[in-house]
Design an enzyme around this catalytic site. Structure first.
Site: not given
Ligand code: HPA
Length: 271
Positions: A229, A107, A28, A205-206, A59, A79-80, A241
């Site tokens: 963060n 990220a 990201s 998440m990846s 995207h 998650y997609e 996000h």
């Protein structure tokens, strides 16, 4: 699946004569690294035979290929709604194109309180907390073995070289363990407490499926997390996000410098 992989490999080979040895996946907010790649052939994912199609409207996803590097600008996430098989596809194509090293960027939320938002951390290991193993299903023996060893996914030798090299540029690169949740909700404070107890320094998440697919295929992995963060319960802010993207923009210059140094090192490594 192997036939589809071969078809895609042929398709890509028709578009370029380059045979890079380094693969890169941009996380990201890191797309601008792709613009620094010289003399690259650019293919939109939507035009690549058999490539996963992104579910997110608008995207962007493109593959850039030059002499040294094959770069995925835009990644696919569990998650997609992609299956793990679908997520494995680009990595397996990389394998059959001759990629030897995969640099993964993402990220991430900081669990380790020594980290600062905007900082880049070198991934030394991971915890797969996605709820499934991405290699479940019939094994493709042409790619790798049924029970791959994951004891040195993020090659210690390569990490040492990277740390020494960026130190010359004044950067004291920290290392950490990345724990992957499926997302798309961010974690709860209780989950972050758990992550910390389990040994995580970073959450995201990846990346973990990609690292496992690469390890399965015998590709060495180098991973960087840009801490966008502090994780839930540590951060005083509400997670969003927007914050992730804003902080990624601030830390971008630093991570691009580290990536460039890393590429120099990897190009000089024996295979
Ligand atoms: N949690 C999970 N994924 C993330 C985070 C986080 O706090 N920040 C960026 N990606």
């Amino acid at each position: 699946m192997i036939e589809k992989i071969k078809e895609t490999v042929e398709f890509i080979k028709q578009k370029t004569n380059y045979s890079p040895k380094i693969g890169i996946i941009l996380g990201s907010g890191l797309g601008s690294f792709a613009d620094t790649l010289k003399d690259s052939v650019i293919l939109d994912y939507k035009d690549i035979v058999n490539f996963p199609k992104s579910s997110v409207v608008g995207h962007k996803g493109r593959l850039l290929i030059n002499k040294d590097i094959l770069c995925m600008d835009g990644r696919f996430h569990y998650y997609e709604g992609f299956t793990m098989q679908e997520l494995s596809f680009p990595i397996r194509v990389m394998k059959m194109l001759g990629i030897k090293y995969l640099i993964i960027t993402n990220a991430a939320g900081g669990v380790n309180e020594d980290y600062l938002p905007g900082e880049t951390v070198l991934i030394k290991d991971h915890i797969n907390f996605m709820g499934t193993n991405p290699l479940i299903g019939k094994n493709i023996d042409e790619i790798g073995e049924r029970f791959p060893d994951l004891s040195d996914v993020y090659s210690k030798d390569v990490r040492e070289k990277i740390k020494i090299n960026v130190k010359e540029g004044g950067i004291n690169l920290k290392e950490g363990v990345y724990m992957a949740f499926s997302g798309p909700s961010y974690e709860t404070p209780a989950e972050i407490k758990m992550a910390k107890i389990l040994g995580a320094d970073l959450v995201g998440m990846s990346s973990v499926p990609e690292a496992i697919f690469a390890a399965h295929a015998g590709i060495k992995v180098i991973g960087f997390s840009l801490v966008t963060n502090m994780a839930a319960g540590i951060s005083k802010n509400k997670l969003s996000h927007t914050e992730v993207i804003e902080t990624a923009a601030k830390g971008k210059e630093n991570i691009i410098y580290i990536l460039e140094k890393t590429i120099d090192i990897v190009l000089n490594l024996e295979e």
